[in-house]
Design an enzyme around this catalytic site. Sequence first.
Site, PDB file in Angstrom:
ATOM      1  N   ASP A 146       0.876  -0.943   0.032  1.00  0.00           N
ATOM      2  CA  ASP A 146       0.074  -0.093  -0.052  1.00  0.00           C
ATOM      3  C   ASP A 146       0.797   1.231  -0.048  1.00  0.00           C
ATOM      4  O   ASP A 146       1.502   1.614   0.855  1.00  0.00           O
ATOM      5  CB  ASP A 146      -0.623  -0.122   1.343  1.00  0.00           C
ATOM      6  N   ASP A 149      -6.141 -10.592 -15.269  1.00  0.00           N
ATOM      7  CA  ASP A 149      -7.409 -11.616 -15.014  1.00  0.00           C
ATOM      8  C   ASP A 149      -8.431 -11.433 -15.950  1.00  0.00           C
ATOM      9  O   ASP A 149      -8.978 -10.206 -15.944  1.00  0.00           O
ATOM     10  CB  ASP A 149      -7.550 -11.423 -13.545  1.00  0.00           C
ATOM     11  N   ASP A 196      -3.888   3.968   2.739  1.00  0.00           N
ATOM     12  CA  ASP A 196      -5.347   3.692   2.841  1.00  0.00           C
ATOM     13  C   ASP A 196      -5.615   2.149   3.316  1.00  0.00           C
ATOM     14  O   ASP A 196      -6.705   1.800   3.565  1.00  0.00           O
ATOM     15  CB  ASP A 196      -6.034   4.285   1.599  1.00  0.00           C
ATOM     16  N   HIS A 256      -5.917 -16.994  -4.054  1.00  0.00           N
ATOM     17  CA  HIS A 256      -6.625 -16.532  -3.341  1.00  0.00           C
ATOM     18  C   HIS A 256      -8.084 -16.959  -3.189  1.00  0.00           C
ATOM     19  O   HIS A 256      -8.854 -16.239  -2.477  1.00  0.00           O
ATOM     20  CB  HIS A 256      -6.807 -15.226  -4.362  1.00  0.00           C
ATOM     21  N   ASP A 257      -8.369 -18.107  -3.250  1.00  0.00           N
ATOM     22  CA  ASP A 257      -9.535 -18.818  -3.133  1.00  0.00           C
ATOM     23  C   ASP A 257      -9.412 -20.047  -2.207  1.00  0.00           C
ATOM     24  O   ASP A 257     -10.396 -20.654  -1.765  1.00  0.00           O
ATOM     25  CB  ASP A 257     -10.039 -19.595  -4.346  1.00  0.00           C
ATOM     26  N   ASN A 290      -0.316   4.542  -0.227  1.00  0.00           N
ATOM     27  CA  ASN A 290      -0.719   5.833   0.186  1.00  0.00           C
ATOM     28  C   ASN A 290      -1.329   5.621   1.674  1.00  0.00           C
ATOM     29  O   ASN A 290      -2.005   6.524   1.851  1.00  0.00           O
ATOM     30  CB  ASN A 290      -1.630   6.191  -0.841  1.00  0.00           C
ATOM     31  N   ASP A 339     -10.413 -16.524 -15.853  1.00  0.00           N
ATOM     32  CA  ASP A 339     -11.448 -16.688 -14.839  1.00  0.00           C
ATOM     33  C   ASP A 339     -12.497 -17.646 -15.105  1.00  0.00           C
ATOM     34  O   ASP A 339     -13.412 -17.583 -16.222  1.00  0.00           O
ATOM     35  CB  ASP A 339     -11.887 -15.393 -14.128  1.00  0.00           C
ATOM     36  N   ASP A 348      -1.975  -1.192  -3.774  1.00  0.00           N
ATOM     37  CA  ASP A 348      -2.072  -0.304  -5.141  1.00  0.00           C
ATOM     38  C   ASP A 348      -1.285  -0.677  -6.229  1.00  0.00           C
ATOM     39  O   ASP A 348      -0.097  -1.108  -5.809  1.00  0.00           O
ATOM     40  CB  ASP A 348      -2.523   1.157  -4.747  1.00  0.00           C
ATOM     41  N   GLU A 403      -8.324 -20.998 -15.411  1.00  0.00           N
ATOM     42  CA  GLU A 403      -8.755 -21.485 -14.038  1.00  0.00           C
ATOM     43  C   GLU A 403      -9.917 -22.627 -14.387  1.00  0.00           C
ATOM     44  O   GLU A 403     -11.276 -22.139 -14.285  1.00  0.00           O
ATOM     45  CB  GLU A 403      -9.411 -20.499 -13.277  1.00  0.00           C
TER      46      GLU A 403
HETATM   47  C1  GLC Z   1     -12.912 -17.491  -9.777  1.00  0.00           C
HETATM   48  C2  GLC Z   1     -12.079 -16.382  -8.673  1.00  0.00           C
HETATM   49  C3  GLC Z   1     -12.782 -16.316  -7.509  1.00  0.00           C
HETATM   50  C4  GLC Z   1     -14.130 -15.615  -7.995  1.00  0.00           C
HETATM   51  C5  GLC Z   1     -14.990 -16.384  -8.825  1.00  0.00           C
HETATM   52  C6  GLC Z   1     -15.971 -15.559  -9.238  1.00  0.00           C
HETATM   53  O1  GLC Z   1     -13.055 -18.578  -9.120  1.00  0.00           O
HETATM   54  O2  GLC Z   1     -10.733 -17.031  -8.674  1.00  0.00           O
HETATM   55  O3  GLC Z   1     -12.080 -15.384  -6.547  1.00  0.00           O
HETATM   56  O4  GLC Z   1     -15.000 -15.443  -6.680  1.00  0.00           O
HETATM   57  O5  GLC Z   1     -13.920 -16.936 -10.054  1.00  0.00           O
HETATM   58  O6  GLC Z   1     -15.359 -14.493 -10.381  1.00  0.00           O
END
Ligand code: GLC
Length: 567
Positions: free
Chosen positions: A30, A112, A34, A357-358, A32, A215, A38, A296
């Site tokens: 980060d 993405d 907040d 991240h999931d 700035n 995605d 970023d 993915e």
């Molecule tokens: C993918 C992303 C996930 C998101 C989902 C809906 O699985 O990795 O984070 O919630 O798609 O876009």
Amino acid sequence: MSPKDGRAPENVEWWEKAVFYQIYPRSFFDSNGDGIGDIPGIIEKLDYLNDGTTNSLGVDAIWFSPFFKSPHFDFGYDISDYYDIDPRYGTMEDFDRLLEEAHRRNIRVLLDLVVNHTSIEHPWFKESRSSRDNPKRDWYIWRDGSDGGKKPPNNWKNNFYGSAWTWDDHTEQYYLHSFLKEQPDLNWHNPEVREAIYDVVRFWLERGADGYRLDVAHHYCKDPFLRDNPPFILRQKSEYVMPWHDRLPALNLYYYLQLPELQVPRYNKHQPETHRILKDIRSILDSYPEKTSVGEIQSEDPRITASYYGDDDELHMNFFFDLMFCRWKAKAFKRCIDRWEGVLPNEAWPAYTLSNHDQMRAFSRYDQKGKGDKRARLLAMMLLTLRGSPFIYYGEEIGMKDAKIPRERLQDPLGKRWYPFYPGRDGSRAPMQWENKPGAGFTDGEPWLPVGPELTERNVANQEEDPNSLLNFYRRLIWLRKELPPLQTGSYRSLEDGVPFDCFIYLRELEQEKIMIALNFSDLNKKVHLTKEEKVFDVLISTKPEREATTGNVLELEPGEGCVLRL
Ligand code: GLC
């Protein structure tokens, strides 16, 4: 020669040799104060990722989770403008500078591509929703309810919770959403939609992006007749599906959220028309030099997952997520990799990751009884020596674990919905741990999510100082991989004969060069007989810092140790 047989690195594309790194922009740095990461912050940290020397991690490419304009119902996976950067993260100028600065360091940039759905706030959806005869009505999937209009059009469930249909009072129809109701699904059967999205794809490539992560691409097309999905008991059993004894127990409910659906997603995922779209996207990518893609695309059956490579005319790479769900057993990992290698077409190039991240971070998944650190090294060694492109999730290189998020600080809609049975995905999205100070050196303000555990040792500054830290181990492995062609592009062969119980041993071979990777998943000492006759072999790297640089013909592995040797 096919990639499976091994090819000299000079004959392959950059992405087949590259080590990738995933950045979740909200949580990296980060600039700035907040509390939210970023783009200018990311630029400041590029040298950490690769400054061209072995003092940096040495990654060759970054995949950025989305930083496009979005109301953030699903933290950027709900895009309201495909052509702009969200002001939380910066501006278009910042993006251009990011590209320039990354490229200057030989780091490629993957964006993405979130195009199964848009945000509910996207102008396309607003128009589509405005009336039944709006020209964009058919850009999304609208239907009358069944049973005299009172019930959703069919039995499909969304991936997060409940029906995949939401009633819209204004035009008195339902619209389809495979995720949140704020993420309406685009109608890919409509040629105008396809063209609009292909324009988006071209736009960022023209601007200099090097490719995309796609995605949930298995969701793009839906059954045109919107038939009901069959009940779960009718699912087909297949020897290709990861067996329960290899699978981690249900630590991670998200993966199992399909179960409450109690249906087989036969008509809302993996439709044949999706392959057409991937071919279109591939031909756009191929019309520019050196662009790539990674999908993915998840399915229970690896043969379906592999089918999205097409005839070398769909995805360049696709993640194989089974690797994230293996039990801590050498056999589980071996069977998983061998199964995937077995079904992959000859031309296909694998992509592997241990965390994203999931999902719960790998080191949280496997940190039972304080064994996390050893296991982290073993996993790193495996990830960086398998055949395929490795994707490191930010913070994995310092052994970051999931943060514990108190209920009142939950951000992820999934966590808010399923708490306390499942805390959602915030844990693995916590701030990058740069320094041992409040805000973890990620921010001077209040971080948007609490910082993860064990900050004193799990931070970059501290691990840079310690030659034997996990960070320095990652650096050595990555740079070693760059120097050793068999590790980048050699063939893969797992061994069975003479392999001690609970060890996973494989060879990477290229022309005359033979590299062995021996991973001991057990808590016992193990002996690996390399040759019958007395001989000395080079140990190129071990998870154990103090190991000698050579071994005799019997390699003695300590509990949890892994070695890379030249045969
Ligand atoms: C993918 C992303 C996930 C998101 C989902 C809906 O699985 O990795 O984070 O919630 O798609 O876009």
